[in-house]
Design a protein around this motif. Sequence first.
Motif, PDB file in Angstrom:
ATOM      1  N   ASP A 240     107.535  34.365 -57.278  1.00 28.84           N
ATOM      2  CA  ASP A 240     108.965  34.466 -57.581  1.00 28.84           C
ATOM      3  C   ASP A 240     109.765  33.818 -56.444  1.00 28.84           C
ATOM      4  O   ASP A 240     110.266  34.486 -55.537  1.00 28.84           O
ATOM      5  CB  ASP A 240     109.365  35.936 -57.753  1.00 28.84           C
ATOM      6  N   ILE A 241     109.920  32.504 -56.528  1.00 26.95           N
ATOM      7  CA  ILE A 241     110.583  31.747 -55.464  1.00 26.95           C
ATOM      8  C   ILE A 241     112.035  32.171 -55.298  1.00 26.95           C
ATOM      9  O   ILE A 241     112.568  32.220 -54.177  1.00 26.95           O
ATOM     10  CB  ILE A 241     110.504  30.239 -55.758  1.00 26.95           C
ATOM     11  N   GLU A 242     112.707  32.498 -56.407  1.00 28.00           N
ATOM     12  CA  GLU A 242     114.117  32.877 -56.341  1.00 28.00           C
ATOM     13  C   GLU A 242     114.322  34.098 -55.450  1.00 28.00           C
ATOM     14  O   GLU A 242     115.192  34.104 -54.568  1.00 28.00           O
ATOM     15  CB  GLU A 242     114.644  33.160 -57.746  1.00 28.00           C
ATOM     16  N   GLN A 243     113.509  35.137 -55.663  1.00 27.80           N
ATOM     17  CA  GLN A 243     113.626  36.345 -54.852  1.00 27.80           C
ATOM     18  C   GLN A 243     113.139  36.118 -53.425  1.00 27.80           C
ATOM     19  O   GLN A 243     113.646  36.735 -52.478  1.00 27.80           O
ATOM     20  CB  GLN A 243     112.853  37.495 -55.498  1.00 27.80           C
ATOM     21  N   VAL A 244     112.182  35.238 -53.258  1.00 25.95           N
ATOM     22  CA  VAL A 244     111.734  34.880 -51.899  1.00 25.95           C
ATOM     23  C   VAL A 244     112.915  34.314 -51.113  1.00 25.95           C
ATOM     24  O   VAL A 244     113.170  34.702 -49.959  1.00 25.95           O
ATOM     25  CB  VAL A 244     110.574  33.860 -51.956  1.00 25.95           C
ATOM     26  N   ASP A 245     113.662  33.420 -51.736  1.00 25.37           N
ATOM     27  CA  ASP A 245     114.826  32.823 -51.082  1.00 25.37           C
ATOM     28  C   ASP A 245     115.907  33.873 -50.807  1.00 25.37           C
ATOM     29  O   ASP A 245     116.551  33.853 -49.746  1.00 25.37           O
ATOM     30  CB  ASP A 245     115.394  31.697 -51.946  1.00 25.37           C
ATOM     31  N   VAL A 246     116.122  34.791 -51.770  1.00 26.81           N
ATOM     32  CA  VAL A 246     117.133  35.841 -51.608  1.00 26.81           C
ATOM     33  C   VAL A 246     116.845  36.676 -50.370  1.00 26.81           C
ATOM     34  O   VAL A 246     117.735  36.943 -49.545  1.00 26.81           O
ATOM     35  CB  VAL A 246     117.189  36.749 -52.862  1.00 26.81           C
ATOM     36  N   TRP A 247     115.584  37.098 -50.217  1.00 27.71           N
ATOM     37  CA  TRP A 247     115.225  37.960 -49.091  1.00 27.71           C
ATOM     38  C   TRP A 247     115.155  37.203 -47.781  1.00 27.71           C
ATOM     39  O   TRP A 247     115.431  37.766 -46.723  1.00 27.71           O
ATOM     40  CB  TRP A 247     113.913  38.694 -49.379  1.00 27.71           C
ATOM     41  N   ARG A 248     114.831  35.936 -47.819  1.00 27.09           N
ATOM     42  CA  ARG A 248     114.855  35.126 -46.590  1.00 27.09           C
ATOM     43  C   ARG A 248     116.301  34.980 -46.091  1.00 27.09           C
ATOM     44  O   ARG A 248     116.565  35.069 -44.894  1.00 27.09           O
ATOM     45  CB  ARG A 248     114.223  33.754 -46.846  1.00 27.09           C
ATOM     46  N   ARG A 249     117.238  34.788 -47.034  1.00 25.01           N
ATOM     47  CA  ARG A 249     118.654  34.694 -46.650  1.00 25.01           C
ATOM     48  C   ARG A 249     119.170  36.034 -46.145  1.00 25.01           C
ATOM     49  O   ARG A 249     119.960  36.082 -45.194  1.00 25.01           O
ATOM     50  CB  ARG A 249     119.490  34.223 -47.849  1.00 25.01           C
ATOM     51  N   ARG A 250     118.719  37.116 -46.786  1.00 30.34           N
ATOM     52  CA  ARG A 250     119.168  38.445 -46.360  1.00 30.34           C
ATOM     53  C   ARG A 250     118.731  38.724 -44.921  1.00 30.34           C
ATOM     54  O   ARG A 250     119.482  39.290 -44.126  1.00 30.34           O
ATOM     55  CB  ARG A 250     118.610  39.501 -47.309  1.00 30.34           C
ATOM     56  N   ALA A 251     117.511  38.334 -44.596  1.00 29.03           N
ATOM     57  CA  ALA A 251     117.014  38.524 -43.224  1.00 29.03           C
ATOM     58  C   ALA A 251     117.845  37.705 -42.239  1.00 29.03           C
ATOM     59  O   ALA A 251     118.228  38.191 -41.168  1.00 29.03           O
ATOM     60  CB  ALA A 251     115.549  38.130 -43.136  1.00 29.03           C
ATOM     61  N   ALA A 252     118.152  36.463 -42.630  1.00 34.94           N
ATOM     62  CA  ALA A 252     118.948  35.599 -41.749  1.00 34.94           C
ATOM     63  C   ALA A 252     120.350  36.170 -41.551  1.00 34.94           C
ATOM     64  O   ALA A 252     120.888  36.167 -40.437  1.00 34.94           O
ATOM     65  CB  ALA A 252     119.024  34.193 -42.334  1.00 34.94           C
ATOM     66  N   ASP A 253     120.946  36.670 -42.643  1.00 38.90           N
ATOM     67  CA  ASP A 253     122.290  37.255 -42.558  1.00 38.90           C
ATOM     68  C   ASP A 253     122.316  38.494 -41.667  1.00 38.90           C
ATOM     69  O   ASP A 253     123.347  38.809 -41.058  1.00 38.90           O
ATOM     70  CB  ASP A 253     122.800  37.621 -43.958  1.00 38.90           C
ATOM     71  N   ALA A 254     121.180  39.205 -41.614  1.00 41.95           N
ATOM     72  CA  ALA A 254     121.099  40.411 -40.778  1.00 41.95           C
ATOM     73  C   ALA A 254     120.777  40.068 -39.327  1.00 41.95           C
ATOM     74  O   ALA A 254     120.640  40.965 -38.485  1.00 41.95           O
ATOM     75  CB  ALA A 254     120.028  41.357 -41.338  1.00 41.95           C
ATOM     76  N   GLY A 255     120.651  38.780 -39.042  1.00 40.04           N
ATOM     77  CA  GLY A 255     120.370  38.357 -37.676  1.00 40.04           C
ATOM     78  C   GLY A 255     118.917  38.519 -37.272  1.00 40.04           C
ATOM     79  O   GLY A 255     118.596  38.482 -36.083  1.00 40.04           O
ATOM     80  N   VAL A 256     118.030  38.684 -38.264  1.00 41.80           N
ATOM     81  CA  VAL A 256     116.601  38.823 -37.982  1.00 41.80           C
ATOM     82  C   VAL A 256     115.982  37.429 -37.937  1.00 41.80           C
ATOM     83  O   VAL A 256     116.008  36.695 -38.934  1.00 41.80           O
ATOM     84  CB  VAL A 256     115.897  39.692 -39.051  1.00 41.80           C
ATOM     85  N   GLN A 257     115.449  37.072 -36.810  1.00 47.86           N
ATOM     86  CA  GLN A 257     114.876  35.745 -36.610  1.00 47.86           C
ATOM     87  C   GLN A 257     113.535  35.641 -37.330  1.00 47.86           C
ATOM     88  O   GLN A 257     112.630  36.438 -37.098  1.00 47.86           O
ATOM     89  CB  GLN A 257     114.690  35.479 -35.110  1.00 47.86           C
ATOM     90  N   SER A 258     113.408  34.667 -38.209  1.00 45.17           N
ATOM     91  CA  SER A 258     112.141  34.479 -38.914  1.00 45.17           C
ATOM     92  C   SER A 258     111.087  33.961 -37.950  1.00 45.17           C
ATOM     93  O   SER A 258     111.407  33.348 -36.923  1.00 45.17           O
ATOM     94  CB  SER A 258     112.316  33.511 -40.084  1.00 45.17           C
ATOM     95  N   ASP A 259     109.840  34.195 -38.286  1.00 47.58           N
ATOM     96  CA  ASP A 259     108.734  33.730 -37.446  1.00 47.58           C
ATOM     97  C   ASP A 259     107.804  32.863 -38.277  1.00 47.58           C
ATOM     98  O   ASP A 259     108.077  32.578 -39.453  1.00 47.58           O
ATOM     99  CB  ASP A 259     107.990  34.915 -36.819  1.00 47.58           C
ATOM    100  N   VAL A 260     106.707  32.451 -37.680  1.00 48.01           N
ATOM    101  CA  VAL A 260     105.784  31.564 -38.388  1.00 48.01           C
ATOM    102  C   VAL A 260     105.171  32.258 -39.604  1.00 48.01           C
ATOM    103  O   VAL A 260     104.876  31.621 -40.610  1.00 48.01           O
ATOM    104  CB  VAL A 260     104.686  31.038 -37.429  1.00 48.01           C
ATOM    105  N   GLN A 261     105.034  33.593 -39.513  1.00 46.92           N
ATOM    106  CA  GLN A 261     104.509  34.319 -40.673  1.00 46.92           C
ATOM    107  C   GLN A 261     105.485  34.230 -41.843  1.00 46.92           C
ATOM    108  O   GLN A 261     105.072  34.101 -42.998  1.00 46.92           O
ATOM    109  CB  GLN A 261     104.240  35.783 -40.318  1.00 46.92           C
ATOM    110  N   SER A 262     106.781  34.288 -41.552  1.00 46.23           N
ATOM    111  CA  SER A 262     107.797  34.148 -42.600  1.00 46.23           C
ATOM    112  C   SER A 262     107.639  32.797 -43.294  1.00 46.23           C
ATOM    113  O   SER A 262     107.696  32.707 -44.532  1.00 46.23           O
ATOM    114  CB  SER A 262     109.206  34.249 -42.003  1.00 46.23           C
ATOM    115  N   PHE A 263     107.444  31.759 -42.496  1.00 50.69           N
ATOM    116  CA  PHE A 263     107.273  30.414 -43.045  1.00 50.69           C
ATOM    117  C   PHE A 263     105.989  30.316 -43.869  1.00 50.69           C
ATOM    118  O   PHE A 263     105.978  29.721 -44.943  1.00 50.69           O
ATOM    119  CB  PHE A 263     107.249  29.402 -41.897  1.00 50.69           C
ATOM    120  N   ASN A 264     104.927  30.935 -43.371  1.00 53.40           N
ATOM    121  CA  ASN A 264     103.652  30.887 -44.094  1.00 53.40           C
ATOM    122  C   ASN A 264     103.738  31.593 -45.436  1.00 53.40           C
ATOM    123  O   ASN A 264     103.102  31.169 -46.415  1.00 53.40           O
ATOM    124  CB  ASN A 264     102.547  31.511 -43.239  1.00 53.40           C
TER     125      ASN A 264
END
Length: 614
Positions: A240-264
């Motif tokens: 579900d790519i749409e929800q993957v993008d939603v939650w990635r944006r939510r993390a960014a909006d909360a100031g949570v820095q993504s890591d390599v695991q997020s990218f993987n």
Amino acid sequence: LAVGTIVAIVSHGGKLSRVPMWQLATVGTPARPPGARSESPVSSHRLRQQSFAKLMDIKAEAGDVASVEELVRQHDKGKRLVTDTMVHNMVIKACSFAGDLIKAEEVYSKMKDQNIRLNVKTFGKLISIAAKLGQLAEAERWADEMVANGFALDLEAYGGLVDACAKAGDPEKADRYIEQAIHDNIELSVSLFTAVIDAHAQVADGLGATAWFERAVEAGVQPTVAMYNAVVNAFAQSGDIEQVDVWRRRAADAGVQSDVQSFNILLFALVKNGNLAGMKDQLEEALRKGMHLDVVSFNTAITGFADKGDIEAAEDWFQRMCQNSIEPSERTYASMIHSRAKRGDVAGAMRWFIKAKADGIKPTPFIYGSLINSFAKRGDPEGAAEVMQRAVQEGVKVDVTAYTSVIDAFAQSSYSDSAALCLETAIGDNIQPDSRSYNGVVSAFAKRGNQDKAIYWFNKAVESRIQPEVSMYNSVISSFARKGRVQKALRWLDLISSARLQPSVVSYSAAISACQRAKEDAVKVAWQLMQQMVEAGITPNVVTYNAAIGACIKGGSGTVIHAETLFRHMVASGVKPDDRTFWAVCRSVGKDRLAALCLELGVKMPRATTGSIQ
């Protein structure tokens, strides 16, 4: 005397001298300057305790069981700097990091036998080992043992149980343990919430993962990147790519820095969605930006292309991995070997196997399993068995999947005795065969028409507490069908329902086939079976119809109507008749009537079939 100086008169070689008091020391104790604190025997012992405990902890966290055991031996010889409980718990901790549950259980038994005090940490580590190995039943057994010894489950114990549920793909049970922890007034940690979210992620339950994330926030937990990754992974598992993008944006909006695991996880979601081009674009962009990628990033690409059969692209990303100074892992080589194995490309699989060894990769059970599978796919059971023997000689314990591949290869080649011998070898090597392993042997003997041996191995599966799958019953039914033994076939068909399983179209087709091959007229039984399967919501296929129509051949004139009805029903159901269908209908109703039926139903009878009928 100087003012403020306290001295003592001492004798040195018969001469009296004045010496400052701070220079006086007891016999055997070094003198200390003013202001220095004297070290008591108690504090010195404590320092040695701390050093010893620290050394054990370092070795334990490295999974170095042998070194920790050596320290235990020093402890047992009299150097008792810490408690017996602590040293033995440290061995169990080392086993936890090494993933050695058998050794840990031996230590636990020793503690019990020697009346060494157990504590919550003892059981917490045992539960943790089982969890890491994905053995939920073992984790629960140790939790029961913990309670039986008078200890209440603590945060570590609940964490281990939830982790075990996650690895076992049982989110419902993970939910129950969390609720039980709340009932026991356990203050839930961020790691425990992450574990239950991960349990839902493993079964692609995005809604369940989301619900627990929200509960964590309501409980005042500050979401971490690991929590966000777990939710993203839940949607990634279903593509579900749409929800993957939603939650990635939510993390960014909360100031949570993504890591390599997020990218993987994003890469995995794209692969799961079949979007290899999108996955490739993401990797290309990451490389252009100089993002720090890891072995998992490249392995995702390699595995994605390899699974789709694009070996050239997989090999290209292997080269790029090396160019970016990322050392290929066992998983990398296993994917390359597996990609060749899927094609039955033994030469290609062997080439990658040799390269893995040349690059210092120690062949693992998965690598050997992939190589074994390449021989099995090519229909070379002897080659598969030879590779397995080589693995054993090198001390690599292959898993049940590898044994089953060899069993299937022998079964497909009708080498039933060799298939059975391979199963017996697995049992002798303490490998627990699964339903597929037993079914391979049952099927091998069934194909040879050896019902006695087929039933013998079916019963051996049951004795081994293996729940036979429908396919195993089907193999036995087919063995009786080949001999035209209708009543035996019907009995085994009934056993499927008795085992609370649902007979398949293959089950009914095999039983109806017994009617076709029976010496006596069994058309009524075949007709009843057709009605029974349709009522059960099972759609007959061309094999089913052919067997039922074929059963009409041996019937009297009254069976003509059955054959016609079956043929009409077959066409109306959208099942395309084949040469066997036309042959059976012709034998049942005659050539002229078949031609009339085909004209009426708009079915074109193949020329080859018409010729064979004439």
